[in-house]
Design a protein around this motif. Structure first.
Motif, PDB file in Angstrom:
ATOM      1  N   ALA A  80      -1.729  22.462  -7.080  1.00  0.00           N
ATOM      2  CA  ALA A  80      -1.058  22.861  -8.322  1.00  0.00           C
ATOM      3  C   ALA A  80      -1.173  21.804  -9.402  1.00  0.00           C
ATOM      4  N   ILE A  81      -2.046  20.830  -9.212  1.00  0.00           N
ATOM      5  CA  ILE A  81      -2.013  19.649 -10.072  1.00  0.00           C
ATOM      6  C   ILE A  81      -2.356  19.991 -11.529  1.00  0.00           C
ATOM      7  N   ARG A  82      -3.298  20.918 -11.723  1.00  0.00           N
ATOM      8  CA  ARG A  82      -3.632  21.377 -13.083  1.00  0.00           C
ATOM      9  C   ARG A  82      -3.731  22.897 -13.066  1.00  0.00           C
ATOM     10  N   GLU A  83      -3.614  23.476 -14.255  1.00  0.00           N
ATOM     11  CA  GLU A  83      -3.602  24.934 -14.338  1.00  0.00           C
ATOM     12  C   GLU A  83      -4.897  25.528 -13.786  1.00  0.00           C
ATOM     13  N   TYR A 195       4.435  14.286 -16.324  1.00  0.00           N
ATOM     14  CA  TYR A 195       3.443  15.372 -16.383  1.00  0.00           C
ATOM     15  C   TYR A 195       3.196  16.019 -15.018  1.00  0.00           C
ATOM     16  N   CYS A 196       3.752  15.436 -13.951  1.00  0.00           N
ATOM     17  CA  CYS A 196       3.208  15.702 -12.611  1.00  0.00           C
ATOM     18  C   CYS A 196       4.093  16.628 -11.776  1.00  0.00           C
ATOM     19  N   VAL A 197       3.456  17.535 -11.070  1.00  0.00           N
ATOM     20  CA  VAL A 197       4.156  18.543 -10.275  1.00  0.00           C
ATOM     21  C   VAL A 197       4.409  18.065  -8.837  1.00  0.00           C
ATOM     22  N   GLY A 232      -1.305   8.474   1.042  1.00  0.00           N
ATOM     23  CA  GLY A 232       0.041   8.730   0.536  1.00  0.00           C
ATOM     24  C   GLY A 232      -0.049   8.828  -0.972  1.00  0.00           C
ATOM     25  N   GLN A 233       0.917   9.472  -1.629  1.00  0.00           N
ATOM     26  CA  GLN A 233       0.862   9.569  -3.100  1.00  0.00           C
ATOM     27  C   GLN A 233       1.079   8.210  -3.730  1.00  0.00           C
ATOM     28  N   ASN A 234       1.828   7.352  -3.049  1.00  0.00           N
ATOM     29  CA  ASN A 234       2.101   6.014  -3.570  1.00  0.00           C
ATOM     30  C   ASN A 234       2.273   5.098  -2.367  1.00  0.00           C
ATOM     31  N   LEU A 294      -6.649   2.435  -8.592  1.00  0.00           N
ATOM     32  CA  LEU A 294      -5.364   2.088  -9.217  1.00  0.00           C
ATOM     33  C   LEU A 294      -5.227   2.852 -10.538  1.00  0.00           C
ATOM     34  N   PRO A 295      -4.662   4.070 -10.484  1.00  0.00           N
ATOM     35  CA  PRO A 295      -4.587   4.906 -11.680  1.00  0.00           C
ATOM     36  C   PRO A 295      -3.751   4.262 -12.783  1.00  0.00           C
ATOM     37  N   PHE A 296      -4.276   4.251 -14.011  1.00  0.00           N
ATOM     38  CA  PHE A 296      -3.440   3.733 -15.114  1.00  0.00           C
ATOM     39  C   PHE A 296      -3.101   4.807 -16.138  1.00  0.00           C
ATOM     40  N   GLN A 297      -3.768   5.946 -16.087  1.00  0.00           N
ATOM     41  CA  GLN A 297      -3.415   7.159 -16.852  1.00  0.00           C
ATOM     42  C   GLN A 297      -3.593   7.038 -18.358  1.00  0.00           C
ATOM     43  N   ALA A 298      -3.100   5.953 -18.970  1.00  0.00           N
ATOM     44  CA  ALA A 298      -3.217   5.810 -20.420  1.00  0.00           C
ATOM     45  C   ALA A 298      -3.099   4.336 -20.785  1.00  0.00           C
ATOM     46  N   ASN A 308       6.572   8.122 -18.117  1.00  0.00           N
ATOM     47  CA  ASN A 308       7.451   7.591 -17.067  1.00  0.00           C
ATOM     48  C   ASN A 308       6.649   6.869 -15.981  1.00  0.00           C
ATOM     49  N   ARG A 309       5.654   6.095 -16.407  1.00  0.00           N
ATOM     50  CA  ARG A 309       4.853   5.355 -15.424  1.00  0.00           C
ATOM     51  C   ARG A 309       5.490   4.030 -15.034  1.00  0.00           C
ATOM     52  N   ARG A 310       6.406   3.543 -15.851  1.00  0.00           N
ATOM     53  CA  ARG A 310       7.147   2.315 -15.547  1.00  0.00           C
ATOM     54  C   ARG A 310       6.265   1.073 -15.352  1.00  0.00           C
ATOM     55  N   ASP A 335      -7.556   6.798 -12.420  1.00  0.00           N
ATOM     56  CA  ASP A 335      -7.366   8.153 -12.961  1.00  0.00           C
ATOM     57  C   ASP A 335      -6.873   8.023 -14.398  1.00  0.00           C
ATOM     58  N   ILE A 336      -7.361   8.903 -15.254  1.00  0.00           N
ATOM     59  CA  ILE A 336      -6.940   8.887 -16.658  1.00  0.00           C
ATOM     60  C   ILE A 336      -6.649  10.303 -17.140  1.00  0.00           C
ATOM     61  N   ILE A 337      -5.560  10.418 -17.896  1.00  0.00           N
ATOM     62  CA  ILE A 337      -5.243  11.695 -18.539  1.00  0.00           C
ATOM     63  C   ILE A 337      -5.502  11.551 -20.035  1.00  0.00           C
ATOM     64  N   VAL A 338      -6.260  12.469 -20.583  1.00  0.00           N
ATOM     65  CA  VAL A 338      -6.532  12.496 -22.030  1.00  0.00           C
ATOM     66  C   VAL A 338      -5.722  13.650 -22.618  1.00  0.00           C
ATOM     67  N   PHE A 366      -9.116  13.458 -16.621  1.00  0.00           N
ATOM     68  CA  PHE A 366      -8.547  14.804 -16.728  1.00  0.00           C
ATOM     69  C   PHE A 366      -7.998  15.039 -18.123  1.00  0.00           C
ATOM     70  N   ILE A 367      -8.148  16.277 -18.593  1.00  0.00           N
ATOM     71  CA  ILE A 367      -7.433  16.666 -19.802  1.00  0.00           C
ATOM     72  C   ILE A 367      -6.053  17.139 -19.374  1.00  0.00           C
ATOM     73  N   TYR A 368      -5.036  16.702 -20.084  1.00  0.00           N
ATOM     74  CA  TYR A 368      -3.654  17.044 -19.739  1.00  0.00           C
ATOM     75  C   TYR A 368      -3.487  18.556 -19.600  1.00  0.00           C
ATOM     76  N   SER A 369      -2.784  18.944 -18.533  1.00  0.00           N
ATOM     77  CA  SER A 369      -2.517  20.356 -18.292  1.00  0.00           C
ATOM     78  C   SER A 369      -1.010  20.519 -18.076  1.00  0.00           C
ATOM     79  N   PRO A 370      -0.327  21.336 -18.895  1.00  0.00           N
ATOM     80  CA  PRO A 370       1.126  21.473 -18.738  1.00  0.00           C
ATOM     81  C   PRO A 370       1.497  22.146 -17.423  1.00  0.00           C
TER      82      PRO A 370
HETATM   83  N1  SAH Z   1      -0.181   9.884  -6.770  1.00  0.00           N
HETATM   84  C1  SAH Z   1      -1.340   9.612  -7.482  1.00  0.00           C
HETATM   85  C2  SAH Z   1      -1.942  10.761  -8.211  1.00  0.00           C
HETATM   86  C3  SAH Z   1      -1.944  12.110  -7.684  1.00  0.00           C
HETATM   87  S1  SAH Z   1      -2.509  13.354  -8.754  1.00  0.00           S
HETATM   88  C4  SAH Z   1      -1.012   8.568  -8.516  1.00  0.00           C
HETATM   89  O1  SAH Z   1       0.087   8.488  -8.988  1.00  0.00           O
HETATM   90  O2  SAH Z   1      -1.898   7.849  -8.878  1.00  0.00           O
HETATM   91  C5  SAH Z   1      -4.123  12.778  -9.215  1.00  0.00           C
HETATM   92  C6  SAH Z   1      -4.303  12.629 -10.670  1.00  0.00           C
HETATM   93  O3  SAH Z   1      -4.218  13.865 -11.343  1.00  0.00           O
HETATM   94  C7  SAH Z   1      -3.282  11.766 -11.375  1.00  0.00           C
HETATM   95  O4  SAH Z   1      -3.504  10.407 -11.217  1.00  0.00           O
HETATM   96  C8  SAH Z   1      -3.442  12.188 -12.816  1.00  0.00           C
HETATM   97  O5  SAH Z   1      -4.443  11.455 -13.464  1.00  0.00           O
HETATM   98  C9  SAH Z   1      -3.905  13.643 -12.681  1.00  0.00           C
HETATM   99  N2  SAH Z   1      -2.851  14.579 -13.095  1.00  0.00           N
HETATM  100  C10 SAH Z   1      -1.644  14.759 -12.535  1.00  0.00           C
HETATM  101  N3  SAH Z   1      -0.939  15.691 -13.217  1.00  0.00           N
HETATM  102  C11 SAH Z   1      -1.723  16.094 -14.251  1.00  0.00           C
HETATM  103  C12 SAH Z   1      -1.555  17.026 -15.313  1.00  0.00           C
HETATM  104  N4  SAH Z   1      -0.436  17.718 -15.471  1.00  0.00           N
HETATM  105  N5  SAH Z   1      -2.591  17.197 -16.179  1.00  0.00           N
HETATM  106  C13 SAH Z   1      -3.730  16.497 -16.033  1.00  0.00           C
HETATM  107  N6  SAH Z   1      -3.930  15.600 -15.065  1.00  0.00           N
HETATM  108  C14 SAH Z   1      -2.949  15.395 -14.166  1.00  0.00           C
END
Ligand code: SAH
Ligand code: SF4
Ligand code: F3S
Length: 469
Positions: A80-83, A195-197, A232-234, A294-298, A308-310, A335-338, A366-370
């Motif tokens: 379910a991570i993206r639409e 952003y994350c499910v 693990g997720q973390n 090591l995901p930094f996302q932005a 909320n990456r803290r 991992d990066i979200i644009v 990844f492009i952000y997906s709500p």
């Molecule tokens: N637990 C891992 C990531 C799991 S999801 C972590 O925190 O690093 C894998 C990747 O999907 C995330 O790192 C993020 O870049 C991407 N992702 C998660 N939710 C997203 C969303 N709503 N839209 C786009 N990308 C997303």
């Protein structure tokens, strides 16, 4: 929400007796070889769960196929991570209506993260009437019981309890590979990135006991596995919930002490919890592969805060600097979200600057997906799809150039690589992985599963090329 439940060995025994009961029913139809099709979407966590589903299915007497028409049970393990991930699943499940019409006794089952979301479960209940069984990640351990219910009673079964999650040991597994293995060390996530499910569908963080993990790894090494990924997720918050608190660095050290010639990898690490102690342990432990995802996302602090990456960009870069000082040849991925809601193009350019400074070996972009139910889905998102796509293309172009340069620097080196398969490109005999997990195509004769010295003779942005020494 309840607390984590530990599923007792007696409960798993009971599930195995349901497997036996299904196997006995199956044995009454000896004229037909009963086959199962398990289709997996999403991350390694889902791959690992599918290995448990296959394990249970094997106990029920099923063999395996990739052909839906041949299968008498179809299990789709969803993401379910993206639409887009969801749309693909709904598309494929919709098409199964024809399979069900031709073979009404084929059981169609959907599990995994997607179905744990109330909107998806509702849609399946109301509009996908050919789906017989729907169960979320928390109900996986009782898959045999649910199959048994379907076979012995009329009607459909839905099991998507909203609980904190459970831990079960002793579920049988059928692994997909004989060289690389996934080992879940913990489940769930407590971080709630906006952003994350995942925290909603996978529940709270819960760790397996070190002795259970170590016993599993020991068994895998005895069976000849060479490349073990702790999942693990973390993973950096491993152990915090155990009665006898332990941490991830301790666990790595203990896995490293298991005798045998094998590599240890792990994913995913969260920057806020990646400690100097972890980096020092990685540097010291010879079996731990020199690679960190090591995901930094932005790259912009305002965006990181709303995500909320803290952690801040400076904290991230400082950790990378320290890690490189300890392990100069470390392979880094992220991992990066644009296009996070409200991210401006100027803020996005801070992400590009992080790329230039860190020089990752590869990225997952990844492009952000709500995602329904997450805070970010409620935020204003004024940037057009076209603008997001343009930024996304700038990002991948920059990373492609960096990956190409980094790969070119391998040429001329000789590395001890793990031969992991046969090459589908006829100019090469084998595929292999460098210690840092870069893909390599190799000329020469060796059996998959061996560690061999390979001289790197060529490279492009995706792959390296070489010959056995
Ligand atoms: N637990 C891992 C990531 C799991 S999801 C972590 O925190 O690093 C894998 C990747 O999907 C995330 O790192 C993020 O870049 C991407 N992702 C998660 N939710 C997203 C969303 N709503 N839209 C786009 N990308 C997303
Ligand atoms: Fe999602 Fe954040 Fe948890 Fe990763 S750490 S699974 S991105 S909530
Ligand atoms: Fe997808 Fe669930 Fe993994 S949402 S990415 S399968 S944890």
């Amino acid at each position: 929400m309840e607390h984590t439940t530990v599923i007792s060995p007696a409960e798993i025994e009971k599930q195995l007796s349901y497997c036996q009961a299904v196997a006995e029913r199956n044995a009454r139809r000896p004229e037909e070889k009963l086959l199962a099709f398990v289709d997996t979407y999403g991350c390694q966590q889902n791959e690992a769960d599918s290995e448990c589903i296959r394990g249970y299915l094997e106990q029920m007497g099923f063999g395996f196929t990739h052909d839906e028409e041949q299968a008498r049970i179809i299990v789709i393990n969803t993401c379910a991570i993206r639409e887009h991930a969801e749309q693909r699943v709904f598309g494929n499940v919709g098409a199964l209506v024809h399979v069900k019409r031709r073979h009404p006794d084929t059981l169609i089952c959907l599990c995994g993260c997607m179905v744990q979301q109330p909107h998806a479960a509702k849609k399946l209940r109301e509009s996908y009437r050919h789906v017989d069984l729907v169960f979320g990640p928390h109900a996986l351990w009782k898959f045999p019981e649910m199959v048994h219910t379907l076979l012995t009673q009329r009607g459909r079964v839905f099991q998507t309890p909203d609980v904190a999650g459970s831990i079960a040991e002793g579920i049988p597994v059928v692994r997909q590979d004989s060289i690389k293995a996934w080992v879940s060390i913990m489940y769930g996530c407590n971080n709630f990135c906006s952003y994350c499910v995942v925290p909603y569908v996978r529940g709270r963080e819960r760790s397996r006991k070190p002795q259970d993990i170590l016993a599993e790894v020991r068994r895998l090494v005895e069976e000849g596995y060479k490349d073990i990924t702790l999942l693990g997720q973390n993973v950096n918050s491993y152990g915090k919930d155990l009665d006898k608190p332990t941490d991830f660095a301790d666990l790595l050290e203990a896995v490293n002490a298991i005798p045998g010639d094998f590599l240890i990898r792990f994913m995913t690490s969260h920057p806020k919890d990646a400690t100097q102690r972890l980096f020092e342990t990685m540097a010291r432990c010879e079996k731990v592969a020199p690679v960190l995802h090591l995901p930094f996302q932005a790259g912009n602090d305002r965006v990181l805060k709303v995500m909320n990456r803290r952690h801040t960009r400076a904290e991230y870069l400082e950790k990378i600097r320290r890690l490189k000082a300890l392990i100069p040849d470390i392979v880094l991925t992220s991992d990066i979200i644009v296009g996070f809601p409200g991210e401006t193009t100027e803020e996005f350019e801070d992400t590009l600057r992080v790329l230039e400074e860190v020089r990752f070996d590869a990225l997952f972009t990844f492009i952000y997906s709500p995602r329904p139910g997450t805070p970010a889905a409620e935020m204003d998102d004024p940037m057009s799809r076209e603008e997001k796509l343009a930024n996304f293309n700038r990002l991948t172009a920059l990373q492609d150039a960096i990956s190409e340069e980094k790969h070119a620097a391998y040429v001329g080196k000789t590395l001890r690589c793990l031969i992991d398969g046969l090459s589908d490109d006829s100019r090469y005999d084998l595929t292999a992985r460098t210690p840092g997990n870069r893909l390599l195509r190799v000329v020469g004769a060796a059996a998959p599963g061996q560690f061999r010295d390979v001289k790197i003779t060529g490279a492009n942005k995706w792959s390296l090329f070489g010959e056995l020494v």
